[in-house]
Structures are given as structure tokens and as C-alpha cells.
Design an enzyme around this catalytic site. Structure first.
Site, mmCIF file in Angstrom:
data_model
loop_
_atom_site.group_PDB
_atom_site.id
_atom_site.type_symbol
_atom_site.label_atom_id
_atom_site.label_comp_id
_atom_site.label_asym_id
_atom_site.label_seq_id
_atom_site.Cartn_x
_atom_site.Cartn_y
_atom_site.Cartn_z
ATOM 1 N N HIS A 124 -23.957 49.951 36.324
ATOM 2 C CA HIS A 124 -25.220 49.454 35.709
ATOM 3 C C HIS A 124 -25.712 50.606 35.004
ATOM 4 C CE1 HIS A 124 -28.973 47.301 35.221
ATOM 5 N NE2 HIS A 124 -28.407 46.194 35.508
ATOM 6 N N ASP A 163 -23.751 40.607 39.261
ATOM 7 C CA ASP A 163 -22.583 39.758 38.792
ATOM 8 C C ASP A 163 -21.362 39.896 39.901
ATOM 9 O OD1 ASP A 163 -23.692 38.755 36.755
ATOM 10 O OD2 ASP A 163 -23.098 40.211 35.274
#
Ligand code: ACO
Length: 428
Positions: free
Chosen positions: A307, A364
Site C-alpha cells: 500500500h 482488497d
């Protein structure tokens, strides 16, 4: 705070103002840098280091794994709140009273009918079209069906635009699924809550009674809360940037849908499940795939890992992992891919490559497995994300306009040819 940062350049010194945010985030104000340095700019591809705005909506601390909407920790909202209440919180800045919440629900229902002419646009798509492409187009088309300009400075106008979009977007999102499946379209049912209504529009068949499993509705509600905002991510920055040209709300959100679609952003939830299926078909050797992800000569990346901001853990992923276990268990679904996901996570988290680069599972990594357990097709996962992210996009768009932010227009460093003279085609 009124300290200054100093920048030395060509034996002269430039002083830059410094500031600090509510949660002690320090920044240097570069807005006057170019004029003070006679044309020097800051270069920061991907904005890894650049704040594009000040915002009161969402705070996240990637090092500590903190995420808060309007000051409320995501863990508390996921446990105690519901999606409609969170939408209100993001848009208005405060949790609603019971009356305010009821009125907000009513307003969404008041505006949730979509012009029947929109179905003609939908019918022109092939059923093979990706639902995110369809959703982006239909969202943009809403502008044509709601052409009255809204005054971004008027709270009443903005409220109406927000509830109009929230109501209609859920209808359009459900229609992308119906289109893909070749099923007749469903219409909103004002007796139902927002999430139930959305779920029913996706799945109700005209020839059968429809029952909703509260486990599914609760889990879906929680997933939508977890996706509702995430400060200046790629799609939100897109919405703000497009809107900064005073482009309308619906067109700006349509651009956000397109940005979200990409596999490095919201499209990762689809990519994760496809990756897990591939690993399963390949025999389930997770170490082989971890090695592939580490190999610089291999384009493969571990989808759902890493991320831009979270360098510790993604608090949303923690909540979703627990939810995935509980939901699949309660629904009696055994998905081998969940076992593979857990093994893959363990193998990656023990690997120096991932440890050194601070790569952790993101939001996700597990969400797609829950959607699949609900019977939602893989291509629809990013649409589910978009429905969750919508209140964040709208809140950020409104904030940007109300703060009178200037048009977004980055600079560049030109690395092409220096000046050269045109060569006639016969001489090339
Ligand atoms: N698998 C393998 N290596 C990775 C991964 C991954 N998933 N993510 C990052 N890396 C490596 C990079 O190759 C790079 O290595 P290097 O320093 O040796 O060159 C290092 O980690 C830093 O990665 P960057 O790409 O520079 O990090 P950035 O912040 O630009 O990218 C991103 C973040 C796009 C999320 C990236 O981690 C990624 O592609 N992840 C997979 C896709 C994904 O899950 N996206 C969803 C993100 S959450 C969301 O948007 C909703």
C-alpha cells in the site's frame, strides 16, 4: 505552529512556512517555492511526498495502522455503526440524530428513480462489457438527465445532489450486474434499507420470492463502511482534480469510477481472487508465487499486498480477514482459496523481501472472497467497492469546492528534444 524550513540554493537561502495538522502531521508549504527560487519546482512523481490539500474528512496513519472518519476510528464504526449513518457522517461531519438519519434515508429514497431512458444506454452495451466501464458511463450520463447546475456553495443544493447520486448510483451499480447476467432490471423498493435495497436490486428474480440472509446484509454493510473513504487515494484525488475545473459532481464521480477500476487500485479485489484461483489450479504451492513476486524479471506482483500509505498493517484488512472467516463459516461456505490466501499471507509476512519493504495485506486481499461467498461475480467486486467509496468521493468533492481550491494543475520537468527546426517531409 509558525516555524520555518530553510532551503539553500545558489548560495541564497529560501525560507518556507511550516504547518501542522490536527494529528501532528508536519508539512512545508511549497506554494510560494517557485516564485521564491526563480522557477525551481518540486518533482514528486506519484505524489509520494506531496499533500494536495487540507481536509477535515479522513485521517490515516500508515505507520501506526490508524484510520478514522471525521475522528471516529474505523474499528468502532465497523462494529457499531451502519453504512447509511457513515455516509451521513462523511458528508455532514457529525453523526446524525435518529431524526436526521431517518430524514437522510427518506431523501435518498426520494431521489432514487433513474430515468427509463438510461436503460436504453445500458441496452447498447454488450453483456461482456466490464461492469466498471458500464458504471462509469451511466454515472456520467446522469449529468444529461439531471442538467440543472448546482451551486456548490449552497448546502441545500449539495445535499440534494449528494442524495440524488447516492440513490441512483446504487440502482446503476445493480443494473451493471443485471446486464452482465442478461436478467431483467430491478427497481428500488422504498420499504427496504439502503443495503437491503441494493442487494435485492442485484439478485431478485421476477419469478421467485426473495429472501435476504441477515448475515450477508450485515457483512455487506460492514464492507461498505470499510471502503467509504480513504483520504487522497488515486480515485478520490481524481474526483477532486476533475472537480477542481468546476466540472459537475456526476461527471467527476464518473472519472473516479474509472480510476478505481485499475488493478493497482480498487481493481485489485478482482485481481486477488483471480490470482488465488490461479494458484489453486497450479497446485497451491504458495512459496512458488511468493518467489515470482520477488523476481525482478517477472511482472507478477502479489495482488492485495502493499500500500502506498500503510507501512505497518491496513486496519481494514484486519477487520475483513476476521469477517471473511466468520461469514464463510456462518454461511457454511468452504472456499479453498481462503486457505490459500492465509497460507500466502503467512509465507509473505515471513519473507525478508516483504518484511523489508513493509508490504502487508491491504483491504482488497480478503474482500473478494466474501463477495464471492455472497454469489457476487468476480467482475462485480470493484463495483461493490465503488458503491462503498461513493460517499467519500462526494464528501471530498464538496469539501474541495467549498474550500475554493484552485484548479489542479501540476507542473513537469521537460526531458524531450531541445528546440529544433521543422524538416520538410521530402527531406526526412
Ligand atoms: N508484490 C511484490 N512486490 C511489491 C508489491 C507486491 N504487491 N507491492 C510493492 N512491491 C515492491 C515493489 O516492487 C518495490 O520494490 P523495490 O523497492 O525493490 O523496487 C517496493 O515494493 C515498493 O513498491 P512501489 O510500487 O514503489 O510502492 P507504491 O507505493 O508505488 O505502490 C501499490 C503501492 C500500487 C499498492 C503496490 O504495492 C501494488 O502494486 N500492490 C498490488 C496491487 C494492490 O493490491 N493494489 C491495491 C492497493 S489498496 C487500494 O488501492 C484500494
Amino acid at each position: 505552529m509558525s516555524s520555518k524550513a530553510k532551503f539553500s540554493y545558489n548560495s541564497s537561502e529560501v525560507e518556507l512556512e511550516m504547518g501542522v495538522g490536527t494529528m501532528d502531521e508536519k508539512y512545508v508549504d511549497f506554494s510560494q517555492f517557485r516564485s521564491q527560487t526563480n522557477g525551481v519546482i518540486s518533482l514528486d512523481p506519484g505524489y509520494k511526498n506531496t499533500g494536495s490539500c487540507e481536509s477535515e474528512i479522513t485521517f490515516l496513519d500508515g505507520e501506526k495502522g490508524i484510520l478514522m472518519y471525521r475522528g471516529y476510528p474505523i474499528e468502532q464504526l465497523a462494529e457499531k455503526s451502519n453504512f447509511v449513518e457513515v455516509m451521513y457522517l462523511l458528508l455532514k461531519g457529525e453523526l446524525p440524530t435518529a431524526d436526521q438519519l431517518a430524514a437522510f434515508n427518506d431523501d435518498i429514497k426520494e431521489y432514487d428513480m433513474v430515468s427509463e431512458d438510461v436503460t436504453k444506454i445500458l441496452s447498447a452495451f454488450p453483456s461482456s462489457a466490464h461492469p466498471m466501464g458500464v458504471l462509469s458511463t451511466l454515472t456520467s450520463a446522469l449529468t444529461a438527465f439531471n442538467p440543472k447546475a448546482v451551486n456548490a456553495k449552497s448546502p441545500e443544493d449539495m445535499h440534494r445532489a449528494a442524495v440524488t447520486l447516492i440513490g441512483k448510483f446504487a440502482v446503476l451499480a445493480s443494473w451493471t450486474l443485471r446486464k452482465m447476467k442478461g436478467l431483467p432490471l430491478n427497481y428500488p423498493d422504498s420499504k427496504l434499507d439502503f443495503v437491503e435495497n441494493f442487494y435485492q436490486m442485484m439478485f431478485k428474480r421476477p419469478n421467485r420470492d426473495f429472501e435476504m440472509d441477515p448475515i450477508v446484509i450485515n457483512a455487506l454493510d460492514k464492507l461498505l463502511i470499510l471502503h467509504a473513504d480513504h483520504e487522497q487515494n488515486c480515485s478520490t484525488s481524481t474526483v477532486r482534480l476533475v472537480g477542481s475545473a468546476h466540472t459537475g459532481l456526476f461527471a467527476s464521480i464518473s472519472a473516479g469510477v474509472s480510476a478505481l477500476w485499475g488493478p493497482l487500485h480498487g481493481g485489485a479485489n478482482q485481481a486477488v481472487v483471480e490470482m488465488l484461483d490461479k494458484i489453486k489450479e497450479d497446485g497451491g504451492d504458495v512459496q512458488k508465487w511468493v518467489n515470482k513476486a520477488k523476481d525482478r524479471n517477472d511482472e507478477f506482483r502479489l495482488m492485495g499486498f502493499g500500500h502506498r500509505v500503510y507501512k505497518n498493517f491496513d486496519p481494514r484488512a484486519k477487520i475483513i480477514k476476521t469477517a471473511a472467516d466468520q461469514v464463510l463459516d456462518k454461511l457454511g461456505v468452504h472456499d479453498e482459496s481462503l486457505e490459500i490466501a492465509k497460507k500466502l499471507e503467512r509465507a509473505a509476512l515471513e519473507d525478508d523481501y516483504f518484511v523489508e519493504r513493509k508490504l502487508y495485506p491491504n483491504v482488497d486481499f480478503y474482500s473478494g472472497l466474501i463477495y464471492r461467498a455472497f454469489g457476487i461475480p468476480t467482475e462485480m467486486f470493484t463495483v461493490m467497492f465503488a458503491v462503498g467509496r461513493l460517499p467519500g468521493w462526494i464528501s471530498q468533492w464538496i469539501e474541495m469546492r467549498q474550500n475554493n481550491e484552485p484548479i489542479g494543475r501540476p507542473r513537469q520537468i521537460y526531458t524531450g528534444h531541445p528546440k529544433r527546426d521543422f524538416v520538410d517531409i521530402s527531406d526526412r
